[in-house]
Write a protein that holds these residues in place. Structure first.
Motif, mmCIF file in Angstrom:
data_model
loop_
_atom_site.group_PDB
_atom_site.id
_atom_site.type_symbol
_atom_site.label_atom_id
_atom_site.label_comp_id
_atom_site.label_asym_id
_atom_site.label_seq_id
_atom_site.Cartn_x
_atom_site.Cartn_y
_atom_site.Cartn_z
ATOM 1 N N ALA A 60 0.826 -1.213 0.000
ATOM 2 C CA ALA A 60 0.000 0.000 0.000
ATOM 3 C C ALA A 60 0.857 1.260 0.000
ATOM 4 C CB ALA A 60 -0.932 0.004 1.200
ATOM 5 N N GLN A 61 2.106 1.141 0.495
ATOM 6 C CA GLN A 61 3.038 2.271 0.509
ATOM 7 C C GLN A 61 3.933 2.284 -0.735
ATOM 8 O OE1 GLN A 61 2.990 4.683 3.003
ATOM 9 N NE2 GLN A 61 1.139 3.575 3.571
ATOM 10 N N ASP A 62 3.531 1.522 -1.763
ATOM 11 C CA ASP A 62 4.248 1.479 -3.044
ATOM 12 C C ASP A 62 5.654 0.913 -2.932
ATOM 13 O OD1 ASP A 62 2.076 2.573 -4.466
ATOM 14 O OD2 ASP A 62 2.690 4.604 -3.957
ATOM 15 N N ALA A 63 5.820 -0.084 -2.094
ATOM 16 C CA ALA A 63 7.117 -0.754 -1.996
ATOM 17 C C ALA A 63 7.448 -1.463 -3.300
ATOM 18 C CB ALA A 63 7.090 -1.765 -0.856
ATOM 19 N N ASP A 64 8.697 -1.373 -3.710
ATOM 20 C CA ASP A 64 9.181 -2.127 -4.868
ATOM 21 C C ASP A 64 9.788 -3.459 -4.433
ATOM 22 O OD1 ASP A 64 8.702 -0.137 -6.973
ATOM 23 O OD2 ASP A 64 10.225 1.043 -5.938
ATOM 24 N N VAL A 65 10.395 -3.453 -3.251
ATOM 25 C CA VAL A 65 11.017 -4.656 -2.694
ATOM 26 C C VAL A 65 10.663 -4.739 -1.215
ATOM 27 C CG1 VAL A 65 13.196 -5.807 -2.141
ATOM 28 C CG2 VAL A 65 12.949 -4.617 -4.324
ATOM 29 N N ALA B 180 15.701 -12.001 -10.496
ATOM 30 C CA ALA B 180 14.798 -12.867 -9.734
ATOM 31 C C ALA B 180 13.702 -12.053 -9.056
ATOM 32 C CB ALA B 180 15.585 -13.651 -8.682
ATOM 33 N N ASP B 181 12.636 -12.732 -8.688
ATOM 34 C CA ASP B 181 11.561 -12.106 -7.908
ATOM 35 C C ASP B 181 11.619 -12.503 -6.435
ATOM 36 O OD1 ASP B 181 9.685 -10.530 -9.715
ATOM 37 O OD2 ASP B 181 9.897 -12.407 -10.843
ATOM 38 N N ARG C 195 7.947 -6.593 -5.824
ATOM 39 C CA ARG C 195 6.500 -6.306 -5.771
ATOM 40 C C ARG C 195 5.723 -7.345 -6.578
ATOM 41 N NH1 ARG C 195 3.656 -1.863 -4.293
ATOM 42 N NH2 ARG C 195 1.524 -1.750 -5.092
ATOM 43 N N ARG C 196 6.242 -7.703 -7.740
ATOM 44 C CA ARG C 196 5.564 -8.709 -8.552
ATOM 45 C C ARG C 196 5.533 -10.058 -7.845
ATOM 46 N NH1 ARG C 196 7.430 -11.083 -14.429
ATOM 47 N NH2 ARG C 196 9.229 -11.738 -13.188
ATOM 48 N N GLY C 197 6.660 -10.431 -7.259
ATOM 49 C CA GLY C 197 6.718 -11.700 -6.554
ATOM 50 C C GLY C 197 5.781 -11.732 -5.360
ATOM 51 N N LEU C 198 5.766 -10.637 -4.616
ATOM 52 C CA LEU C 198 4.931 -10.576 -3.424
ATOM 53 C C LEU C 198 3.447 -10.633 -3.772
ATOM 54 C CD1 LEU C 198 5.109 -10.388 -0.385
ATOM 55 C CD2 LEU C 198 5.158 -7.900 -0.584
ATOM 56 N N ALA D 195 6.802 -21.855 -5.550
ATOM 57 C CA ALA D 195 6.832 -22.909 -6.561
ATOM 58 C C ALA D 195 5.655 -22.782 -7.520
ATOM 59 C CB ALA D 195 6.834 -24.283 -5.885
ATOM 60 N N LEU D 196 4.466 -22.487 -6.975
ATOM 61 C CA LEU D 196 3.275 -22.343 -7.811
ATOM 62 C C LEU D 196 3.339 -21.095 -8.682
ATOM 63 C CD1 LEU D 196 0.441 -23.351 -5.286
ATOM 64 C CD2 LEU D 196 1.403 -24.727 -7.152
ATOM 65 N N ALA D 197 3.985 -20.037 -8.190
ATOM 66 C CA ALA D 197 4.046 -18.779 -8.939
ATOM 67 C C ALA D 197 4.836 -18.926 -10.224
ATOM 68 C CB ALA D 197 4.654 -17.686 -8.062
ATOM 69 N N GLY D 198 5.844 -19.778 -10.215
ATOM 70 C CA GLY D 198 6.636 -19.991 -11.425
ATOM 71 C C GLY D 198 7.554 -18.839 -11.785
ATOM 72 N N LEU D 199 7.801 -17.933 -10.842
ATOM 73 C CA LEU D 199 8.696 -16.806 -11.077
ATOM 74 C C LEU D 199 10.109 -17.167 -10.631
ATOM 75 C CD1 LEU D 199 6.418 -13.887 -9.797
ATOM 76 C CD2 LEU D 199 6.805 -14.612 -12.162
ATOM 77 N N PRO D 200 11.132 -16.501 -11.189
ATOM 78 C CA PRO D 200 12.518 -16.865 -10.857
ATOM 79 C C PRO D 200 12.880 -16.573 -9.410
ATOM 80 C CG PRO D 200 12.444 -14.897 -12.242
ATOM 81 C CD PRO D 200 11.058 -15.446 -12.222
ATOM 82 N N TRP D 201 13.662 -17.473 -8.838
ATOM 83 C CA TRP D 201 14.118 -17.314 -7.459
ATOM 84 C C TRP D 201 15.599 -17.690 -7.387
ATOM 85 C CZ3 TRP D 201 15.971 -21.672 -4.894
ATOM 86 C CH2 TRP D 201 15.664 -22.894 -5.485
#
Length: 227
Positions: A78-83, A110-111, A160-163, A184-190
């Motif tokens: 809500a505070q526009d965090a990027d990370v 990575a996310d 932000r995308r990962g979260l 694991a379900l998100a399928g984003l890089p880690w």
């Protein structure tokens, strides 16, 4: 990452008055915005965290670390965090590792950057706790397919995308395994990043007992079987 990136450090805290001021002050001095979720503490944790420089969000009753982290995530977004970086309240994490996690997100595209004490180091880790962590890691690798080396490490960074792909429903300590399952379900890089965990009599006393951790593993396994 670029200096324009808004990084928030989220700390879930329950009755941590003995150490929270020093933990928050260290993170604030390193230049990060700190959000402490006071999870129904009865010992002055919230006021001490605020005095040390944190923004404090309060749960009127204790809901558990998973619920406290989700409150912190919602606030940071809500505070526009990027990370967002998760950081334990008991003093066992090193502030210097925050930058390593955040930099890994950018460097490796990575996310999720997951701290690993087994790629990094530990100080005064009891053999019984090492055995428990090894069992938890084996269980997580089996049930999620993620080839992680360290399962229950509260030091991690998320974009932000990962979260936005995570939603914690396990209010208590099982949230650590739930986060990895949802990654694991998100399928984003880690990526895993070496970090150092420093154990003390205080942090060990605040941590899980062997029986608690075994109950968590059994509960998570039962939930997986019923899906």
């Amino acid at each position: 990452m670029p200096t324009s990136m808004r990084t928030f450090v989220v700390i879930a805290a329950y009755d941590e008055a003995a150490v929270i001021g020093g933990v928050v002050a260290g993170v604030v001095q390193a230049g990060y915005r700190v959000v402490v979720v006071d999870d129904g503490s009865a010992d002055g944790t919230g006021p001490l965290a605020r005095a040390a420089g944190a923004t404090v969000v309060t749960h009127p009753i204790n809901l558990g670390q998973g619920a406290a982290l989700q409150t912190g995530f919602d606030f940071a977004l809500a505070q526009d965090a990027d990370v967002v970086v998760t950081f334990d309240a008991d003093g066992q994490h090193r502030t210097s590792d925050i930058a390593r996690l955040v930099e890994a997100l950018d460097r490796q595209g990575a996310d999720y950057a997951l701290g690993s004490r087994f790629l990094g180091g530990t100080v005064d880790l009891p053999p019984s706790r090492r055995l428990l962590l090894a069992a938890a890691t084996a269980f997580t690798r089996l049930t999620t397919g993620l080839a992680v080396s360290d399962t229950h490490n509260g030091l991690r960074a998320l974009t932000r995308r990962g979260l936005s792909r995570l939603r914690l429903r396990q209010n208590r300590m099982a949230h650590a395994s739930e986060i990895l399952h949802q990654i694991a379900l998100a399928g984003l890089p880690w990526v895993e990043v070496p970090v150092t965990i420093e154990y003390s009599a205080y942090s060990l006393a605040k941590g899980q007992r062997m029986s608690d951790a075994l109950f968590i593993l059994v509960d998570l396994f039962a939930r997986r079987m019923h899906r």
